[in-house]
Design an enzyme around this catalytic site. Structure first.
Site, PDB file in Angstrom:
ATOM      1  N   ARG A 115       0.804  -1.227   0.000  1.00  0.00           N
ATOM      2  CA  ARG A 115       0.000   0.000   0.000  1.00  0.00           C
ATOM      3  C   ARG A 115       0.835   1.275   0.000  1.00  0.00           C
ATOM      4  O   ARG A 115       0.318   2.368  -0.200  1.00  0.00           O
ATOM      5  CB  ARG A 115      -0.966  -0.010   1.207  1.00  0.00           C
ATOM      6  CG  ARG A 115      -2.179  -0.891   0.952  1.00  0.00           C
ATOM      7  CD  ARG A 115      -3.031  -1.035   2.195  1.00  0.00           C
ATOM      8  NE  ARG A 115      -2.430  -1.949   3.165  1.00  0.00           N
ATOM      9  CZ  ARG A 115      -2.868  -2.106   4.412  1.00  0.00           C
ATOM     10  NH1 ARG A 115      -3.892  -1.392   4.839  1.00  0.00           N
ATOM     11  NH2 ARG A 115      -2.289  -2.953   5.227  1.00  0.00           N
ATOM     12  N   LYS A 145       8.902  -0.850   2.845  1.00  0.00           N
ATOM     13  CA  LYS A 145       8.127   0.125   3.627  1.00  0.00           C
ATOM     14  C   LYS A 145       8.935   0.724   4.774  1.00  0.00           C
ATOM     15  O   LYS A 145       8.883   1.937   5.020  1.00  0.00           O
ATOM     16  CB  LYS A 145       6.875  -0.574   4.166  1.00  0.00           C
ATOM     17  CG  LYS A 145       6.090   0.239   5.158  1.00  0.00           C
ATOM     18  CD  LYS A 145       4.701  -0.294   5.359  1.00  0.00           C
ATOM     19  CE  LYS A 145       4.664  -1.490   6.270  1.00  0.00           C
ATOM     20  NZ  LYS A 145       3.267  -1.877   6.588  1.00  0.00           N
ATOM     21  N   ASP A 176       7.344  -1.176  11.161  1.00  0.00           N
ATOM     22  CA  ASP A 176       6.497  -0.105  10.625  1.00  0.00           C
ATOM     23  C   ASP A 176       5.752   0.625  11.740  1.00  0.00           C
ATOM     24  O   ASP A 176       4.711   1.212  11.522  1.00  0.00           O
ATOM     25  CB  ASP A 176       5.516  -0.670   9.594  1.00  0.00           C
ATOM     26  CG  ASP A 176       4.583  -1.721  10.185  1.00  0.00           C
ATOM     27  OD1 ASP A 176       4.699  -2.030  11.384  1.00  0.00           O
ATOM     28  OD2 ASP A 176       3.731  -2.233   9.427  1.00  0.00           O
ATOM     29  N   ASN A 225       0.894   2.025   7.003  1.00  0.00           N
ATOM     30  CA  ASN A 225       0.653   1.175   5.838  1.00  0.00           C
ATOM     31  C   ASN A 225       0.679   1.925   4.518  1.00  0.00           C
ATOM     32  O   ASN A 225       0.855   1.323   3.469  1.00  0.00           O
ATOM     33  CB  ASN A 225      -0.706   0.483   5.982  1.00  0.00           C
ATOM     34  CG  ASN A 225      -0.710  -0.464   7.161  1.00  0.00           C
ATOM     35  OD1 ASN A 225       0.117  -1.365   7.244  1.00  0.00           O
ATOM     36  ND2 ASN A 225      -1.605  -0.225   8.106  1.00  0.00           N
ATOM     37  N   TYR A 267      34.132  26.269  -7.161  1.00  0.00           N
ATOM     38  CA  TYR A 267      34.064  25.060  -7.983  1.00  0.00           C
ATOM     39  C   TYR A 267      34.425  25.397  -9.419  1.00  0.00           C
ATOM     40  O   TYR A 267      33.872  26.331  -9.996  1.00  0.00           O
ATOM     41  CB  TYR A 267      32.631  24.512  -7.900  1.00  0.00           C
ATOM     42  CG  TYR A 267      32.402  23.181  -8.557  1.00  0.00           C
ATOM     43  CD1 TYR A 267      33.268  22.116  -8.329  1.00  0.00           C
ATOM     44  CD2 TYR A 267      31.300  22.980  -9.393  1.00  0.00           C
ATOM     45  CE1 TYR A 267      33.037  20.880  -8.924  1.00  0.00           C
ATOM     46  CE2 TYR A 267      31.064  21.753  -9.983  1.00  0.00           C
ATOM     47  CZ  TYR A 267      31.936  20.698  -9.742  1.00  0.00           C
ATOM     48  OH  TYR A 267      31.706  19.482 -10.328  1.00  0.00           O
TER      49      TYR A 267
END
Ligand code: UD1
Ligand code: CA
Length: 448
Positions: free
Chosen positions: A18, A25, A108, A230, A373
């Site tokens: 999901r 996740k 999670d 989720n 730079y």
């Protein structure tokens, strides 16, 4: 009293579909830190020294993410996802090594608090064999229900297997558990999969423990602490909760936040008391404010150190390696990267200072740019104490401006400037008297 040893098993094998993500996740971040790392950090803070990671994908990345908190974490792959008890048993090798306490946590569940985990372990120390972290909710659908009889936890019933009476119970399983190490494998091996989902439920060990005359208890933790993520909406919700808790903690520790809701912290932001943070400030990872300072509105800081009396912003950007010493000032539309701005030095307007040392009390005029730079390498600019850089100057590095030197506005400097010298590196001004009038006449004629 000798310290009890503890193994934390972090379950992170879910596919997390999901999230609609290419990454596992648990690699998604809250306050700039992967969820799995938040969980590992909490387990460490609760006094657990050993970690087992149960993963299904991105094993190396997950291990790398938790390594700052659990450098010696062991990884176990759960190839088939057959339930939470099955997942815990993937770490059988680590469990069998023998620990006093086993903590089972979900990767999670990033808001879990070390104190809650320590609380669960304290119950094991007092003789409980299984400790379940429960919470109360008006909307228990989907959660395992805690069946308590005569004040004792007798079973956990998963939502799909619950009777209507059981479904009415509002005391729920947060999912995280502490298990007495001596009984862990015995309890887990007794779990079957004869249930609505056909899964091996970790939650079944409560009923099994009871059958064996062991002691299972439920502790209560805030719902927020066991919030499982989720999808991206829940990720944002957890971020919001984390930020709210962090702001509260900062203010109670003596930091003034003029409009708390608009300030965003990183997991590791450290701010000294009496610092004032104005509205709309973003702290990325690695920022430390070491003494009372003022961070003015709309500033973005990352990897920076800010000392007492320093002022940042409004609209300033401090990038990694920015090191502002006492009373230094970096004002509006300035960017500072990998540079020391020494005591009392001022970089106040529209300036880029990168790869530089700016000496104490130096004054950097508006629009000054360190040209650090060349497309291939970065070069150092050194500006001595008390030097004055006129506005709109370009300092082409590597270059050194001596102590007390003066750089004329609009200079493009390519050579070093000795101390106390004045450097001009621009075309001389020429005025032509009356020429504007003659020009206008010529242009007018041309139009006729
Ligand atoms: C679980 C609990 C439930 C509790 C809820 C709280 C069980 C059986 N149920 O249900 O009582 O109320 O958490 O959120 O434990 N995982 C694996 N491998 C697996 C299965 C799961 O690694 O084979 C991991 C998942 O990635 C996840 C965690 O374990 O991080 C929980 O699994 P999940 O399927 O979400 O359990 P719930 O059904 O939410
Ligand atoms: Ca879940």
């Amino acid at each position: 009293m000798t310290q009890r040893t503890c193994l934390s098993i972090i379950l992170a094998a879910g596919d997390g579909t999901r999230m609609k993500s290419n990454r596992s996740k648990v690699l998604h971040e809250i306050a700039g830190l992967a969820m799995a790392a938040h969980v590992a950090r909490a387990t460490r803070q609760s006094g657990s020294a050993a970690t087992a990671l149960v993963v299904g994908r991105d094993a190396d990345a997950v291990r790398a993410a938790v390594s700052p908190f659990a450098p010696d974490a062991e990884t176990f792959e759960q190839t088939e996802r057959l339930g939470t008890a099955h997942a815990v048993l993937a770490a059988r090798g680590a469990i069998a090594r023998g620990h006093d306490d086993i903590l089972v946590v979900f990767g999670d569940t990033p808001l879990i608090d070390a104190a809650d985990l320590a609380g669960a372990r304290a119950r094991l120390a007092k003789g409980a064999h299984v400790v379940v972290m429960g919470f109360h909710t008006d909307d228990p659908a989907g959660y395992g229900r805690l069946i308590v009889e005569d004040g004792k936890l007798v079973a956990i019933r998963e939502d799909r297997d619950a009777s209507d009476t059981e479904k009415a119970i509002t005391f729920c399983n947060g999912g995280l558990m502490a298990i007495a190490g001596a009984h862990a494998l015995d309890l887990l091996d007794a779990v079957g999969n004869d249930n609505a989902k056909g899964e091996y439920y970790l939650t079944d060990i409560v009923g099994i423990a009871r059958q064996r005359g062991l002691n299972a208890v439920a502790t209560e933790v805030p719902f927020e602490s066991v919030l499982g993520i989720n999808n991206r909406a829940e990720l944002a919700e957890a971020e919001a909760i984390w930020q709210r808790r962090c702001r509260q903690r900062m203010m109670l520790e003596g930091v003034t936040l003029l409009d708390p809701e608009t300030v965003h912290f990183s997991w590791d932001t450290e701010i000294a008391p009496d610092t004032v943070v104005e509205p709309d400030v973003f702290f990325g990872p690695g920022v430390t404010v070491t003494g009372p300072a003022r961070i003015r509105a709309f500033s973005h800081l990352e990897g920076a150190t800010v000392a007492a009396g320093a002022e940042v912003g409004p609209f300033a950007r401090l990038r990694p390696g920015a090191d502002l010493r006492e009373k230094a000032k970096v004002g509006n539309f300035c960017e500072v990267k990998k540079a020391v701005i020494d005591t009392g030095a001022k970089v106040n307007h529209l300036t880029y200072i990168g790869d530089a040392l700016v000496g104490a009390g130096a004054n950097i005029g508006a629009g000054t740019i360190t040209c650090n730079y060349d497309g291939y390498a970065k070069h150092l600019t050194t500006i001595g104490p008390g030097a004055f850089i006129g506005s709109n100057s370009a300092l082409v590095a590597p270059i050194t401006i001596g102590e007390g030197a003066y750089v004329a506005s609009g200079s493009v400097l390519t050579d070093d400037v000795p101390g106390d010298a004045v450097a001009f590196a621009r075309a001389r001004q020429v005025n032509k008297p009356g020429m504007a009038t003659r020009l206008r006449e010529r242009f007018l004629k041309a139009r006729k």
